[in-house]
Design an enzyme around this catalytic site. Structure first.
Site, PDB file in Angstrom:
ATOM      1  N   GLY A  91       1.471  -8.446  -0.991  1.00  0.00           N
ATOM      2  CA  GLY A  91       2.457  -7.717  -0.208  1.00  0.00           C
ATOM      3  C   GLY A  91       3.451  -8.665   0.450  1.00  0.00           C
ATOM      4  O   GLY A  91       4.653  -8.381   0.506  1.00  0.00           O
ATOM      5  N   THR A  92       2.955  -9.779   0.930  1.00  0.00           N
ATOM      6  CA  THR A  92       3.818 -10.760   1.596  1.00  0.00           C
ATOM      7  C   THR A  92       4.910 -11.241   0.649  1.00  0.00           C
ATOM      8  O   THR A  92       6.090 -11.291   1.007  1.00  0.00           O
ATOM      9  CB  THR A  92       2.963 -11.958   2.083  1.00  0.00           C
ATOM     10  N   ASN A 102       0.396  -1.250  10.549  1.00  0.00           N
ATOM     11  CA  ASN A 102      -0.941  -1.774  10.269  1.00  0.00           C
ATOM     12  C   ASN A 102      -1.828  -1.876  11.501  1.00  0.00           C
ATOM     13  O   ASN A 102      -3.034  -2.000  11.389  1.00  0.00           O
ATOM     14  CB  ASN A 102      -0.848  -3.141   9.587  1.00  0.00           C
ATOM     15  N   GLN A 104       0.284  -0.617   3.724  1.00  0.00           N
ATOM     16  CA  GLN A 104      -0.876   0.110   4.273  1.00  0.00           C
ATOM     17  C   GLN A 104      -0.996   1.531   3.712  1.00  0.00           C
ATOM     18  O   GLN A 104      -2.086   2.090   3.701  1.00  0.00           O
ATOM     19  CB  GLN A 104      -0.792   0.176   5.808  1.00  0.00           C
ATOM     20  N   SER A 142      -0.054  -4.016  -2.030  1.00  0.00           N
ATOM     21  CA  SER A 142      -1.055  -5.083  -2.089  1.00  0.00           C
ATOM     22  C   SER A 142      -2.390  -4.465  -2.484  1.00  0.00           C
ATOM     23  O   SER A 142      -2.917  -3.601  -1.767  1.00  0.00           O
ATOM     24  CB  SER A 142      -1.156  -5.740  -0.710  1.00  0.00           C
ATOM     25  N   ALA A 143      -2.938  -4.904  -3.617  1.00  0.00           N
ATOM     26  CA  ALA A 143      -4.123  -4.241  -4.186  1.00  0.00           C
ATOM     27  C   ALA A 143      -5.359  -4.316  -3.292  1.00  0.00           C
ATOM     28  O   ALA A 143      -6.205  -3.417  -3.318  1.00  0.00           O
ATOM     29  CB  ALA A 143      -4.438  -4.856  -5.556  1.00  0.00           C
ATOM     30  N   HIS A 144      -5.458  -5.378  -2.485  1.00  0.00           N
ATOM     31  CA  HIS A 144      -6.707  -5.528  -1.709  1.00  0.00           C
ATOM     32  C   HIS A 144      -6.822  -4.529  -0.558  1.00  0.00           C
ATOM     33  O   HIS A 144      -7.857  -4.443   0.101  1.00  0.00           O
ATOM     34  CB  HIS A 144      -6.902  -6.974  -1.231  1.00  0.00           C
ATOM     35  N   THR A 173       3.384 -17.380 -15.155  1.00  0.00           N
ATOM     36  CA  THR A 173       2.416 -16.681 -16.009  1.00  0.00           C
ATOM     37  C   THR A 173       1.652 -15.654 -15.181  1.00  0.00           C
ATOM     38  O   THR A 173       1.179 -15.941 -14.092  1.00  0.00           O
ATOM     39  CB  THR A 173       1.447 -17.697 -16.652  1.00  0.00           C
ATOM     40  N   CYS A 211      -3.831 -10.994  10.945  1.00  0.00           N
ATOM     41  CA  CYS A 211      -3.203 -12.297  11.166  1.00  0.00           C
ATOM     42  C   CYS A 211      -3.109 -12.652  12.633  1.00  0.00           C
ATOM     43  O   CYS A 211      -2.959 -13.800  12.984  1.00  0.00           O
ATOM     44  CB  CYS A 211      -1.820 -12.360  10.551  1.00  0.00           C
TER      45      CYS A 211
END
Ligand code: PLP
Length: 387
Positions: free
Chosen positions: A70-71, A151, A179, A199-201, A237, A327
């Site tokens: 995401g960042t 968030n 989010q 962001s997948a996580h 890649t 963070c």
């Protein structure tokens, strides 16, 4: 020791199915840029995910650019808007995620961009009339950057309304949707947002895998150069297994959206009731209590006593929770969000806690948290008021 994970806004556990799909993809070692069959097999894996993601968002596959997180997506969008699209003014809020806030500051100091902050009220809401006034007050080429779901407190903005205001006033609109993506059904054929991030996580996918949604008409250019990958918008890649993991996680999230959101909403309601029962005087920040104005995965609690060590105390009892965003949770000073929401007296006499849920969270886990909070609260000799 029993362990309870209630920090799902920071990250979520990988789903077993996602791991299985990623392991399969890892065995497919070809470089997707190679023209031989090894490369093309890997390329097909990526393109299948791109199509799947595009279908969920009702956009064209060419508008999905895979990134590392995401960042990176937010950085790429904001920086390219300034460097390649001629943006000279950014309208944003002081409660954006650091990856947006610091990028905007950099644009101001290094690229001389004018930055205008919309001040949220004590509920964390942005005034859309103020946004409209700001947009009408200048002809400068403007990017509006406002997150969809906060968030820390979970407040939602009305994405469709903000996008419409931006369109009407010829401004570009970027929303950090990290989010809310895969937790809310986002139909970008109906919402005229120009840029968004994922962001997948945050939805049981792998870390180090995300994407930027870039509306085809926008003309954005690459931040990372050096190859034709991702339609020359992101060289390097590709992380094939990460992308496959993102796709598998998104599929799980979207196919089970109704069931997961109903379960998590019930858990959030239960948490509100339980915490209010055991901690007299507790409050909930922002729009936490309003279902249509708050992300159901996040509950921002304001404990009526000051305990800077609460995160550590809960951790020692096996409960993983955050005091703010991941963070800033280790920092002793209040987050920007809390500075906006609370007055000095509240800042000095209360403790914010972010409880964030997933479809795996159980009522028993909430009971465990409530017991721990009760003990801590009682140690502050807060008088119990039976209501
Ligand atoms: N934006 C928001 C709103 C977030 O909550 C986060 C992560 O906490 C990010 C961006 C950054 O995402 P990533 O961890 O993929 O870099």
């Amino acid at each position: 020791m029993k362990k309870v994970y209630l920090d799902n806004a920071a990250t979520t556990p990988l789903a077993e199915h996602v791991i299985t799909e990623m392991v399969k993809a890892m065995k497919n070692f070809g470089n997707p840029s190679s023209t031989h069959s090894f490369g093309q097999e890997a390329k097909i894996l990526i393109e299948n995910v791109r199509r799947k993601v595009a279908d969920y968002l009702r956009v064209s596959p060419a508008e999905i650019i895979f990134t590392s997180c995401g960042t990176e997506s937010n950085n790429m969008i904001i920086k390219s808007c300034v460097r390649n699209l001629g943006v000279t003014r950014i309208i944003t809020s002081p409660i954006e995620h650091k990856c947006v806030a610091e990028t905007v500051t950099e644009m101001k100091t290094r690229d001389n961009v004018e930055v205008v902050y919309l001040r949220p009220d004590n509920k964390g809401d942005i005034d859309l009339q103020q946004l409209e006034q700001m947009l009408k007050s200048s002809d400068a080429k403007t990017l509006v950057s406002l997150m969809h779901a906060n968030n820390e407190i979970g407040n939602l903005i009305d994405l469709k309304q903000v996008a419409a205001i931006c369109k009407e006033n010829n401004a570009l609109f970027h929303s950090d949707t990290v989010q809310s993506m895969a937790h809310i059904d986002l139909d970008f054929s109906e919402i005229p947002v120009d840029f968004a991030s994922c962001s997948a996580h945050k939805f049981h996918g792998p870390k180090g895998s995300g994407f930027a949604f870039i509306r085809k008409s926008s003309g954005l250019k690459a931040l990372i150069t050096g190859g034709p990958q991702e339609r020359s918008l992101r060289a390097g890649t590709e992380n094939v297994a990460g992308i496959v993991g993102l796709g598998a996680a998104m599929e799980l999230a979207m196919d089970n959206l109704k069931e997961y959101s109903a379960h998590i909403t019930e858990i959030k309601d239960y948490a509100v009731t339980k915490i209010a029962e055991v901690v007299p005087g507790v409050k909930f920040n922002g729009r936490s209590m309003e279902k249509d104005r708050s992300l159901y995965t996040v509950l921002s609690v304001l404990l009526p006593f000051k305990d800077p060590l609460i995160g550590m105390k809960l951790d020692m009892q096996g409960i993983a929770i955050s005091q703010g965003s991941a963070c800033s949770s280790g920092a002793s000073k209040p987050s920007m969000v809390m500075l906006m929401l609370l007055d000095d007296e509240e800042l000095n006499s209360t403790t914010p806690l972010r409880v964030s849920f997933s479809h795996l969270t159980t009522k028993e886990e909430i009971d465990f948290l409530a017991d721990a909070l009760k003990k801590i609260s009682e140690s502050y000799k807060i008088e119990t008021v039976n209501s």
